[in-house]
Design a protein around this motif. Structure first.
Motif, short mmCIF file in Angstrom:
data_model
loop_
_atom_site.label_atom_id
_atom_site.label_comp_id
_atom_site.label_asym_id
_atom_site.label_seq_id
_atom_site.Cartn_x
_atom_site.Cartn_y
_atom_site.Cartn_z
N TYR A 222 22.70 -40.13 -8.32
CA TYR A 222 22.02 -39.22 -9.24
C TYR A 222 22.91 -37.99 -9.33
N ASN A 223 23.42 -37.71 -10.52
CA ASN A 223 24.33 -36.58 -10.72
C ASN A 223 23.75 -35.54 -11.65
N GLY A 224 22.42 -35.50 -11.73
CA GLY A 224 21.80 -34.58 -12.67
C GLY A 224 21.40 -35.31 -13.94
N PRO A 225 20.57 -34.68 -14.76
CA PRO A 225 20.10 -35.33 -15.99
C PRO A 225 21.22 -35.42 -17.02
N GLY A 226 21.06 -36.31 -17.96
CA GLY A 226 22.03 -36.45 -19.03
C GLY A 226 21.72 -37.70 -19.82
N GLN A 227 22.17 -37.71 -21.07
CA GLN A 227 21.90 -38.87 -21.90
C GLN A 227 23.20 -39.59 -22.23
N GLU A 228 23.07 -40.90 -22.41
CA GLU A 228 24.23 -41.71 -22.75
C GLU A 228 24.42 -41.68 -24.25
N GLY A 229 25.65 -41.51 -24.68
CA GLY A 229 25.92 -41.45 -26.11
C GLY A 229 27.04 -40.48 -26.40
N GLY A 230 27.60 -40.57 -27.58
CA GLY A 230 28.68 -39.68 -27.97
C GLY A 230 30.04 -40.08 -27.43
N TRP A 231 30.07 -41.19 -26.68
CA TRP A 231 31.34 -41.69 -26.15
C TRP A 231 31.26 -43.19 -26.02
N SER A 232 32.29 -43.85 -26.47
CA SER A 232 32.34 -45.30 -26.37
C SER A 232 33.50 -45.70 -25.47
N PRO A 233 33.26 -46.59 -24.51
CA PRO A 233 34.34 -47.03 -23.63
C PRO A 233 35.24 -48.08 -24.26
N GLU A 234 35.01 -48.41 -25.53
CA GLU A 234 35.80 -49.46 -26.16
C GLU A 234 37.12 -48.89 -26.69
N GLY A 235 38.03 -49.79 -27.04
CA GLY A 235 39.25 -49.42 -27.75
C GLY A 235 40.31 -48.77 -26.90
N ASP A 236 40.48 -49.22 -25.67
CA ASP A 236 41.48 -48.60 -24.81
C ASP A 236 42.87 -49.23 -24.96
N GLY A 237 42.96 -50.29 -25.74
CA GLY A 237 44.26 -50.92 -25.96
C GLY A 237 44.87 -51.51 -24.70
N GLY A 238 44.07 -51.81 -23.71
CA GLY A 238 44.58 -52.38 -22.47
C GLY A 238 45.10 -51.38 -21.48
N ARG A 239 45.04 -50.09 -21.82
CA ARG A 239 45.50 -49.05 -20.89
C ARG A 239 44.45 -48.82 -19.81
N PRO A 240 44.88 -48.38 -18.63
CA PRO A 240 43.89 -48.01 -17.61
C PRO A 240 43.11 -46.77 -18.04
N ARG A 241 41.89 -46.68 -17.57
CA ARG A 241 41.07 -45.50 -17.87
C ARG A 241 40.82 -44.75 -16.57
N VAL A 242 41.12 -43.48 -16.56
CA VAL A 242 40.96 -42.62 -15.39
C VAL A 242 39.93 -41.55 -15.70
N CYS A 243 39.00 -41.38 -14.80
CA CYS A 243 38.00 -40.31 -14.92
C CYS A 243 38.43 -39.14 -14.06
N LEU A 244 38.34 -37.94 -14.61
CA LEU A 244 38.64 -36.71 -13.89
C LEU A 244 37.37 -35.85 -13.85
N ILE A 245 37.11 -35.27 -12.69
CA ILE A 245 35.96 -34.37 -12.57
C ILE A 245 36.29 -33.31 -11.54
N TRP A 246 35.79 -32.11 -11.76
CA TRP A 246 35.99 -31.00 -10.85
C TRP A 246 34.66 -30.31 -10.63
N SER A 247 34.57 -29.53 -9.58
CA SER A 247 33.33 -28.85 -9.24
C SER A 247 33.47 -27.35 -9.45
N ASN A 248 32.49 -26.76 -10.14
CA ASN A 248 32.49 -25.30 -10.29
C ASN A 248 32.44 -24.61 -8.94
N SER A 249 31.79 -25.21 -7.96
CA SER A 249 31.64 -24.57 -6.66
C SER A 249 33.00 -24.41 -5.97
#
Length: 414
Positions: A222-249
């Protein structure tokens, strides 16, 4: 059954408790969450009932103060990252450029005042509401105090690989009763021996050190509330997908120079990867123009993104680390702080990730580590193994009967 949760002033400390709160409420039990005022909103949005009566202890300020004290003693482990002033957050040329004695007196008085206020409020609420059980995060001393004051069992809910019995005092495995609240209520001193039960959300390979009786549970992200939408994971052309996240704290505690996201973006861009950057609106504005293959999502829960990613780069926090464990995603921790570094090292020892000390994070070092995560199948295999082990653990709903039995041992009406 009435179950009292108590939480400290970081959402990452109690977000792993939220699914247990849902499970208890779904089973027909009442749950109240005694919390600092700043946490009332996040708790309410999570579907739990806050009781915002605890003291106002600014954890970011206190962390900066502790870092200043350590730096004055010669223990600042991040060369090249200026120490921020505890009050202004501006970089200090020297830790001795602060009137530390005056700041320490003021800080001590404030901590004493707010700690006493929170202790009184927690005990007062517990005596009025009469819980049958208290569940508290590892650093919520108010939960231990309230439970002991009214004579009911209590359970510490862990949130990562750091446990209640650690050899390194820099990990702060348990809160310290610096103002004598337990003595004021006629109770024995706060210490590890008071923690008799822990809820452990870690797979066995990452088991936090503890002398208490473990209650294993599955880590449900559970990472807080939020809705799914506005982003599609499709169409990467076979490239790897990397997620980046940082903390305000992290930025609040270690200063703007610790903000590693620009180097993280450069590293991922150099690997011809698609990047999903989860960013706070303030940070997004500061980043300026970004490469075409970087998609920025604001206030988007990590748990909704990771199933579509091949790797995660993050700030070392247990919430991000454990969410990646649950989803079987190899990860790189760019860590500041003793706890974050420990979590990262323990995950790396299990083979599911790598760690870079925060002050050594450059596009080159991050890119090298990312390449290893994306090309060495051993990391993905280890991440999958941990995910499977997590999924095999009891769901939060399966923990409810154990907590009912523990509460029943204390007697009282239901």
């Amino acid at each position: 059954m009435r179950v009292l949760f108590t939480v400290s002033d970081w959402t990452s400390h109690y977000f792993p408790m939220v699914p247990l709160g849902w499970a208890l409420q779904s089973a027909g039990h009442e749950v109240r969450v005694v919390c600092p005022p700043r946490q009332a909103g996040p708790l309410g949005r999570a579907g739990l009932t806050p009781v915002p009566v605890l003291g106002d202890l600014d954890m970011s300020f206190l962390s900066r103060f502790v870092n200043l004290r350590a730096a004055r003693a010669g223990h600042w482990p991040y060369p090249g990252v200026p120490l921020p002033h505890p009050v202004t957050r501006e970089p200090l040329a020297s830790p001795h450029d602060v009137d530390f004695d005056a700041l320490a007196r003021e800080t001590g008085a404030r901590v004493g005042r707010e700690t006493a206020r929170g202790a009184d409020a927690a005990v007062r609420f517990a005596r009025r509401w009469r819980p049958h059980l208290v569940v508290h995060d590892r650093l919520s001393m108010d939960g231990v105090l309230a439970a002991r004051a009214v004579g009911v069992p209590h359970v510490a809910h862990l949130w990562g690989t750091v446990g209640t019995h650690e050899d390194d005092p820099a990990l702060h495995p348990l809160p310290v009763d610096r103002t004598g609240e337990f003595a004021r209520f006629g109770l024995p001193p706060m210490g590890p021996e008071l923690i008799e039960h822990v809820i452990d959300p870690c797979p066995a390979e990452l088991a936090p050190p503890t002398g208490a009786r473990r209650m294993p549970v599955r880590y449900v992200p559970y990472n807080g509330p939020g809705q799914e939408g506005g982003w599609s994971p499709e169409g990467d052309g076979g490239r790897p997908r990397v997620c980046l996240i940082w903390s305000n704290s992290v930025t609040q505690i270690y200063g703007r120079a610790s903000y590693a996201v620009p180097e993280m973006v450069k590293a991922a861009e150099g690997l011809d990867a698609d990047v999903v950057l989860l960013a706070h609106p303030d940070d997004r504005a500061a980043l300026g123009d970004l490469p075409r293959r970087v998609t920025v999502l604001e206030q988007y829960p990590l748990r909704l993104v990771l199933p579509h990613c091949d790797a995660l780069v993050h700030h070392g926090g247990a919430g991000a680390l454990m969410t990646a464990v649950a989803h079987g995603v190899p990860q790189l921790s760019v860590a500041f702080g003793a706890e974050q570094e420990t979590d990262g090292r323990r995950l790396a020892a299990a083979g599911a990730g790598l760690i870079i000390p925060g002050h050594e994070a450059t596009a080159a070092t991050i890119g090298e580590a990312l390449t290893r995560l994306l090309t060495d199948p051993a990391h993905r295999a280890a991440a999958a193994r941990l995910s499977e082990a997590n999924a095999a653990r009891p769901a939060p709903s399966a923990l409810v009967p154990q907590l009912e039995r523990l509460a029943g041992a204390s007697g009282g009406d239901r």
